[in-house]
Design a protein around this motif. Structure first.
Motif, PDB file in Angstrom:
ATOM      1  N   LYS A  48       0.830  -1.210   0.000  1.00 33.16           N
ATOM      2  CA  LYS A  48       0.000   0.000   0.000  1.00 33.16           C
ATOM      3  C   LYS A  48       0.864   1.260   0.000  1.00 33.16           C
ATOM      4  O   LYS A  48       0.560   2.227  -0.712  1.00 33.16           O
ATOM      5  CB  LYS A  48      -0.943   0.002   1.200  1.00 33.16           C
ATOM      6  CG  LYS A  48      -2.090  -0.985   1.048  1.00 33.16           C
ATOM      7  CD  LYS A  48      -3.007  -0.947   2.263  1.00 33.16           C
ATOM      8  CE  LYS A  48      -4.219  -1.833   2.064  1.00 33.16           C
ATOM      9  NZ  LYS A  48      -5.172  -1.698   3.178  1.00 33.16           N
ATOM     10  N   SER A  63       1.215   3.963  -3.163  1.00 32.36           N
ATOM     11  CA  SER A  63       0.898   5.348  -2.796  1.00 32.36           C
ATOM     12  C   SER A  63       2.060   6.289  -3.093  1.00 32.36           C
ATOM     13  O   SER A  63       1.845   7.447  -3.473  1.00 32.36           O
ATOM     14  CB  SER A  63       0.497   5.420  -1.324  1.00 32.36           C
ATOM     15  OG  SER A  63      -0.640   4.617  -1.087  1.00 32.36           O
ATOM     16  N   ASN A 111       1.953   6.847  -6.852  1.00 33.56           N
ATOM     17  CA  ASN A 111       0.816   7.688  -7.223  1.00 33.56           C
ATOM     18  C   ASN A 111       0.850   9.077  -6.585  1.00 33.56           C
ATOM     19  O   ASN A 111       0.047   9.933  -6.941  1.00 33.56           O
ATOM     20  CB  ASN A 111      -0.494   6.993  -6.854  1.00 33.56           C
ATOM     21  CG  ASN A 111      -0.771   5.805  -7.735  1.00 33.56           C
ATOM     22  OD1 ASN A 111      -0.481   5.818  -8.929  1.00 33.56           O
ATOM     23  ND2 ASN A 111      -1.331   4.751  -7.161  1.00 33.56           N
ATOM     24  N   CYS A 131       0.161   9.836  -3.378  1.00 29.86           N
ATOM     25  CA  CYS A 131      -0.978  10.008  -2.476  1.00 29.86           C
ATOM     26  C   CYS A 131      -0.473  10.219  -1.046  1.00 29.86           C
ATOM     27  O   CYS A 131      -0.211   9.258  -0.313  1.00 29.86           O
ATOM     28  CB  CYS A 131      -1.910   8.804  -2.548  1.00 29.86           C
ATOM     29  SG  CYS A 131      -3.387   9.052  -1.531  1.00 29.86           S
ATOM     30  N   CYS A 171      -2.524   8.493   1.864  1.00 26.15           N
ATOM     31  CA  CYS A 171      -2.342   7.035   1.986  1.00 26.15           C
ATOM     32  C   CYS A 171      -0.934   6.684   2.461  1.00 26.15           C
ATOM     33  O   CYS A 171      -0.767   5.729   3.223  1.00 26.15           O
ATOM     34  CB  CYS A 171      -2.671   6.345   0.664  1.00 26.15           C
ATOM     35  SG  CYS A 171      -4.440   6.460   0.243  1.00 26.15           S
ATOM     36  N   THR A 186       0.723  -0.896 -10.947  1.00 25.33           N
ATOM     37  CA  THR A 186       0.429   0.520 -10.753  1.00 25.33           C
ATOM     38  C   THR A 186       0.789   1.324 -12.006  1.00 25.33           C
ATOM     39  O   THR A 186       0.096   2.279 -12.358  1.00 25.33           O
ATOM     40  CB  THR A 186       1.174   1.054  -9.509  1.00 25.33           C
ATOM     41  OG1 THR A 186       0.734   0.297  -8.376  1.00 25.33           O
ATOM     42  CG2 THR A 186       0.903   2.528  -9.271  1.00 25.33           C
ATOM     43  N   ILE A 226      -5.553  -0.479  -3.509  1.00 28.55           N
ATOM     44  CA  ILE A 226      -4.825   0.717  -3.068  1.00 28.55           C
ATOM     45  C   ILE A 226      -4.743   1.749  -4.189  1.00 28.55           C
ATOM     46  O   ILE A 226      -4.814   2.953  -3.924  1.00 28.55           O
ATOM     47  CB  ILE A 226      -3.429   0.388  -2.472  1.00 28.55           C
ATOM     48  CG1 ILE A 226      -2.830   1.643  -1.815  1.00 28.55           C
ATOM     49  CG2 ILE A 226      -2.492  -0.187  -3.499  1.00 28.55           C
ATOM     50  CD1 ILE A 226      -3.683   2.301  -0.737  1.00 28.55           C
ATOM     51  N   ASN A 227      -4.647   1.300  -5.428  1.00 28.43           N
ATOM     52  CA  ASN A 227      -4.661   2.266  -6.528  1.00 28.43           C
ATOM     53  C   ASN A 227      -6.001   3.000  -6.585  1.00 28.43           C
ATOM     54  O   ASN A 227      -6.044   4.207  -6.815  1.00 28.43           O
ATOM     55  CB  ASN A 227      -4.332   1.577  -7.855  1.00 28.43           C
ATOM     56  CG  ASN A 227      -2.846   1.506  -8.084  1.00 28.43           C
ATOM     57  OD1 ASN A 227      -2.218   2.476  -8.494  1.00 28.43           O
ATOM     58  ND2 ASN A 227      -2.250   0.349  -7.798  1.00 28.43           N
ATOM     59  N   TRP A 235      -8.049   3.456  -3.930  1.00 25.30           N
ATOM     60  CA  TRP A 235      -8.065   4.348  -2.760  1.00 25.30           C
ATOM     61  C   TRP A 235      -7.215   5.594  -3.006  1.00 25.30           C
ATOM     62  O   TRP A 235      -7.597   6.698  -2.602  1.00 25.30           O
ATOM     63  CB  TRP A 235      -7.596   3.625  -1.503  1.00 25.30           C
ATOM     64  CG  TRP A 235      -8.600   2.706  -0.902  1.00 25.30           C
ATOM     65  CD1 TRP A 235      -8.474   1.359  -0.717  1.00 25.30           C
ATOM     66  CD2 TRP A 235      -9.889   3.051  -0.377  1.00 25.30           C
ATOM     67  NE1 TRP A 235      -9.605   0.854  -0.121  1.00 25.30           N
ATOM     68  CE2 TRP A 235     -10.496   1.870   0.104  1.00 25.30           C
ATOM     69  CE3 TRP A 235     -10.595   4.246  -0.276  1.00 25.30           C
ATOM     70  CZ2 TRP A 235     -11.770   1.851   0.668  1.00 25.30           C
ATOM     71  CZ3 TRP A 235     -11.862   4.227   0.299  1.00 25.30           C
ATOM     72  CH2 TRP A 235     -12.426   3.051   0.766  1.00 25.30           C
ATOM     73  N   ASN A 236      -6.057   5.431  -3.658  1.00 27.64           N
ATOM     74  CA  ASN A 236      -5.217   6.590  -3.975  1.00 27.64           C
ATOM     75  C   ASN A 236      -5.997   7.594  -4.822  1.00 27.64           C
ATOM     76  O   ASN A 236      -5.951   8.797  -4.578  1.00 27.64           O
ATOM     77  CB  ASN A 236      -3.966   6.179  -4.746  1.00 27.64           C
ATOM     78  CG  ASN A 236      -2.928   5.439  -3.932  1.00 27.64           C
ATOM     79  OD1 ASN A 236      -2.011   4.855  -4.512  1.00 27.64           O
ATOM     80  ND2 ASN A 236      -3.025   5.427  -2.611  1.00 27.64           N
ATOM     81  N   ARG A 237      -6.717   7.102  -5.805  1.00 31.44           N
ATOM     82  CA  ARG A 237      -7.460   7.984  -6.690  1.00 31.44           C
ATOM     83  C   ARG A 237      -8.613   8.669  -5.958  1.00 31.44           C
ATOM     84  O   ARG A 237      -8.908   9.836  -6.216  1.00 31.44           O
ATOM     85  CB  ARG A 237      -7.934   7.202  -7.913  1.00 31.44           C
ATOM     86  CG  ARG A 237      -6.787   7.014  -8.904  1.00 31.44           C
ATOM     87  CD  ARG A 237      -6.824   5.699  -9.652  1.00 31.44           C
ATOM     88  NE  ARG A 237      -5.703   5.575 -10.566  1.00 31.44           N
ATOM     89  CZ  ARG A 237      -4.460   5.221 -10.217  1.00 31.44           C
ATOM     90  NH1 ARG A 237      -4.163   4.976  -8.941  1.00 31.44           N
ATOM     91  NH2 ARG A 237      -3.502   5.132 -11.108  1.00 31.44           N
ATOM     92  N   ILE A 269      -6.830  11.309  -3.498  1.00 29.50           N
ATOM     93  CA  ILE A 269      -6.262  12.452  -4.224  1.00 29.50           C
ATOM     94  C   ILE A 269      -7.376  13.330  -4.796  1.00 29.50           C
ATOM     95  O   ILE A 269      -7.366  14.550  -4.625  1.00 29.50           O
ATOM     96  CB  ILE A 269      -5.302  11.974  -5.327  1.00 29.50           C
ATOM     97  CG1 ILE A 269      -4.034  11.367  -4.701  1.00 29.50           C
ATOM     98  CG2 ILE A 269      -4.932  13.125  -6.273  1.00 29.50           C
ATOM     99  CD1 ILE A 269      -3.155  10.605  -5.684  1.00 29.50           C
TER     100      ILE A 269
END
Length: 162
Positions: A38, A42, A45, A47, A50, A95, A129-130, A132-134, A137
């Motif tokens: 995670k 993050s 990305n 984030c 996260c 990712t 997690i990708n 959740w990152n989006r 953000i």
């Protein structure tokens, strides 16, 4: 910094994400590995929320600062296991999927460390997690606001509780 939307207020719309997160949490993958993955996704990305959340969770479970900080350059560090390295490489590839489409040689390295069922769980972890990152953000969830939930001693040690 102010959040754009407090997505938690829209729990009906978020039910699928919460179910995916629960599936990942109970997948059988090591909790330490889950947090490393995670954090790594993050970092890629960007984030901040996260990264903050999962570094706090990992540290609360006993992860070292060195390994948390080393995730930005994990390939150049000696302190991740072969299993963790395979998971981190899988995380990077999924990712950044548009740049490499997950090559066969990577899949073979991952399969040396993970069962077929674990590869599915690891993949869902990276997908989750990708996503959740989006969410974090785009809705501008404020970094630094996360607090590690209190855990029962048995749960903190990774022991199943009834």
């Amino acid at each position: 910094m102010e959040p754009r939307i407090k997505y938690q207020k829209h729990s009906e719309k978020m039910k699928g994400m919460f179910a995916l997160e629960q599936s990942v949490k109970t997948s059988g993958l090591e909790h330490s590995l889950i947090h490393l993955v995670k954090m790594r996704a993050s970092i890629i990305n960007g984030c901040a929320f996260c990264i903050d959340m999962h570094s706090k969770d990992a540290r609360a479970l006993g992860e070292t600062e060195q390994r948390v900080y080393g995730l930005a350059a994990w390939r150049e560090t000696p302190y991740y296991t072969d299993r963790e390295r395979a998971a981190l490489e899988w995380t990077d590839s999924l990712t950044l999927i548009s740049t490499n489409h997950v090559p066969d040689d990577l899949y073979e390295r991952v399969r040396q460390q993970f069962s077929e069922e674990e590869v599915v769980a690891l993949t869902l972890l990276v997908v989750a997690i990708n996503a959740w990152n989006r969410i974090a953000i785009s809705m501008r969830v404020v970094p630094g606001s996360y607090r590690v939930p209190a855990q029962k001693p048995a749960a903190a040690a990774g022991v199943a509780s009834s």
